[in-house]
Design a protein around this motif. Structure first.
Motif, PDB file in Angstrom:
ATOM      1  N   VAL A  72       7.280   4.465  -5.339  1.00  0.00           N
ATOM      2  CA  VAL A  72       6.445   4.658  -4.152  1.00  0.00           C
ATOM      3  C   VAL A  72       6.221   3.327  -3.433  1.00  0.00           C
ATOM      4  CG1 VAL A  72       4.127   5.258  -3.353  1.00  0.00           C
ATOM      5  CG2 VAL A  72       5.292   6.730  -4.997  1.00  0.00           C
ATOM      6  N   LEU A  73       5.849   2.293  -4.198  1.00  0.00           N
ATOM      7  CA  LEU A  73       5.566   0.992  -3.586  1.00  0.00           C
ATOM      8  C   LEU A  73       6.826   0.360  -3.006  1.00  0.00           C
ATOM      9  CD1 LEU A  73       3.060  -0.419  -6.234  1.00  0.00           C
ATOM     10  CD2 LEU A  73       2.522   0.317  -3.902  1.00  0.00           C
ATOM     11  N   LEU A  74       7.951   0.554  -3.682  1.00  0.00           N
ATOM     12  CA  LEU A  74       9.211   0.024  -3.157  1.00  0.00           C
ATOM     13  C   LEU A  74       9.564   0.701  -1.838  1.00  0.00           C
ATOM     14  CD1 LEU A  74      11.623  -1.850  -3.603  1.00  0.00           C
ATOM     15  CD2 LEU A  74      12.736   0.001  -4.878  1.00  0.00           C
ATOM     16  N   GLY A  75       9.331   2.006  -1.758  1.00  0.00           N
ATOM     17  CA  GLY A  75       9.575   2.715  -0.507  1.00  0.00           C
ATOM     18  C   GLY A  75       8.690   2.215   0.614  1.00  0.00           C
ATOM     19  N   THR A  76       7.415   1.964   0.299  1.00  0.00           N
ATOM     20  CA  THR A  76       6.490   1.428   1.308  1.00  0.00           C
ATOM     21  C   THR A  76       6.942   0.055   1.787  1.00  0.00           C
ATOM     22  OG1 THR A  76       4.633   2.629   0.323  1.00  0.00           O
ATOM     23  CG2 THR A  76       4.100   0.754   1.739  1.00  0.00           C
ATOM     24  N   LEU A  77       7.332  -0.787   0.850  1.00  0.00           N
ATOM     25  CA  LEU A  77       7.809  -2.117   1.206  1.00  0.00           C
ATOM     26  C   LEU A  77       9.041  -2.044   2.096  1.00  0.00           C
ATOM     27  CD1 LEU A  77       7.539  -4.278  -2.049  1.00  0.00           C
ATOM     28  CD2 LEU A  77       6.637  -4.865   0.198  1.00  0.00           C
ATOM     29  N   ARG A  78       9.940  -1.153   1.743  1.00  0.00           N
ATOM     30  CA  ARG A  78      11.188  -1.059   2.504  1.00  0.00           C
ATOM     31  C   ARG A  78      10.938  -0.562   3.918  1.00  0.00           C
ATOM     32  NH1 ARG A  78      16.839   1.037  -0.086  1.00  0.00           N
ATOM     33  NH2 ARG A  78      18.186   0.447   1.643  1.00  0.00           N
ATOM     34  N   GLU A  79       9.972   0.334   4.093  1.00  0.00           N
ATOM     35  CA  GLU A  79       9.624   0.808   5.432  1.00  0.00           C
ATOM     36  C   GLU A  79       9.054  -0.318   6.281  1.00  0.00           C
ATOM     37  OE1 GLU A  79       6.919   4.027   5.036  1.00  0.00           O
ATOM     38  OE2 GLU A  79       8.378   5.389   4.119  1.00  0.00           O
ATOM     39  N   ARG A  80       8.233  -1.174   5.664  1.00  0.00           N
ATOM     40  CA  ARG A  80       7.545  -2.217   6.424  1.00  0.00           C
ATOM     41  C   ARG A  80       8.401  -3.451   6.648  1.00  0.00           C
ATOM     42  NH1 ARG A  80       1.248  -2.173   4.215  1.00  0.00           N
ATOM     43  NH2 ARG A  80       0.940   0.068   4.443  1.00  0.00           N
ATOM     44  N   ALA A  81       9.252  -3.765   5.683  1.00  0.00           N
ATOM     45  CA  ALA A  81      10.033  -5.002   5.791  1.00  0.00           C
ATOM     46  C   ALA A  81      11.414  -4.801   5.179  1.00  0.00           C
ATOM     47  CB  ALA A  81       9.293  -6.148   5.089  1.00  0.00           C
ATOM     48  N   PRO A  82      12.257  -3.998   5.831  1.00  0.00           N
ATOM     49  CA  PRO A  82      13.565  -3.670   5.242  1.00  0.00           C
ATOM     50  C   PRO A  82      14.436  -4.892   4.969  1.00  0.00           C
ATOM     51  CG  PRO A  82      13.442  -2.987   7.556  1.00  0.00           C
ATOM     52  CD  PRO A  82      12.051  -3.340   7.131  1.00  0.00           C
ATOM     53  N   GLU A  83      14.402  -5.880   5.865  1.00  0.00           N
ATOM     54  CA  GLU A  83      15.258  -7.045   5.672  1.00  0.00           C
ATOM     55  C   GLU A  83      14.782  -7.891   4.493  1.00  0.00           C
ATOM     56  OE1 GLU A  83      15.621  -9.222   9.286  1.00  0.00           O
ATOM     57  OE2 GLU A  83      16.557  -7.578  10.383  1.00  0.00           O
TER      58      GLU A  83
END
Length: 258
Positions: A47-58
């Motif tokens: 869940v947290l990895l998905g949130t991180l990827r949405e906010r800062a994919p690069e």
């Protein structure tokens, strides 16, 4: 979504099978599944990895591209929602997980790093900078801790490092308090203030969720310039501001209760 897929996820330690399958599909990185399965809480890490990827994919892509860093990130996310939320607020700090982890810093190194983070700053900007730098170091410490094959081996070092890091945060907050003090500069300079760690802090046995118990001791460093009564008045205000720098409401959440 086949039952076989859900069964495999269950074997890997996921509990929220349906949502985990959907999140993994959205993530599009099957190579991360074994790393997620090794996390303390695979569902939380996902869940947290998905949130991180949405906010800062690069930023996430840069970390995931480094195998050791990807494993570190997922271990941290699976162990701590607090650090996961910190990284989501400040994805630029993900870079800390790509740097070599050689164990905790010394007390002097933590103190120098946190003091540098507030250099020239006052008020809320200083508090935010201090808290971000503290949590960056905490993230690195937790990542190192979670990498240990035998966590018992590192227990004393981690507990001591947490106490050293807390002491560094207090030193940095006091430095800001001295700059912010509404007293003549020469009187502030002539006021001695010691912060003495008690309990787990004083014994260098802190854990990740400890409060920090201290005693503040103030006096005049120059009796000809400043009487002890006035010094204690100034020291009291400095102590209050030091505590506020650690846990008062600000853009970046407080660290812990003093």
């Amino acid at each position: 979504r086949s039952q076989t897929t859900l069964t495999e996820l269950a074997r890997l330690g996921f509990a929220e099978l349906g949502s985990a399958s959907e999140r993994l599909e959205a993530l599009g990185s099957p190579g991360l599944v074994p790393l997620l399965a090794a996390a303390a809480d695979p569902d939380q890490a996902l869940v947290l990895l998905g949130t991180l990827r949405e906010r800062a994919p690069e930023a996430v892509a840069a970390v995931v591209a480094v195998p050791d860093a990807a494993a570190r990130l997922i271990r941290v996310l699976g162990a701590s929602t607090g650090l996961g939320e910190f990284l989501a607020r400040h994805p630029e700090q993900l870079i800390a997980l790509t740097e070599p982890l050689d164990g905790p810093l010394t007390a002097e190194q933590y103190a120098a790093d946190l003091l540098a983070s507030v250099d020239g700053l006052q008020g809320d900007p200083a508090w935010v900078a201090l808290r971000v730098r503290y949590r960056r170091q905490l993230t690195r410490l937790a990542a190192w801790d979670l990498e240990l094959a035998d966590p018992i081996v590192g227990f004393d070092r981690v507990a001591a490092a947490l106490a050293d890091l807390a002491g560094a945060a207090l030193d940095a907050s006091l430095a800001v308090a001295r700059r912010d003090a509404a007293f003549p500069a020469e009187q502030v300079a002539a006021t001695r203030l010691a912060i003495i760690g008690m309990g787990k802090a004083g014994a260098r046995e802190l854990n990740y969720v400890s409060d920090v118990d201290v005693i503040f001791v103030g006096e005049s460093a120059d009796p000809d310039l400043l009487g002890d009564d006035r010094a204690v008045e100034i020291a009291t205000r400095l102590a209050m501001q030091t505590m506020k720098g650690i846990h008062e409401l600000a853009v970046e959440p407080g660290l812990w209760e003093v």
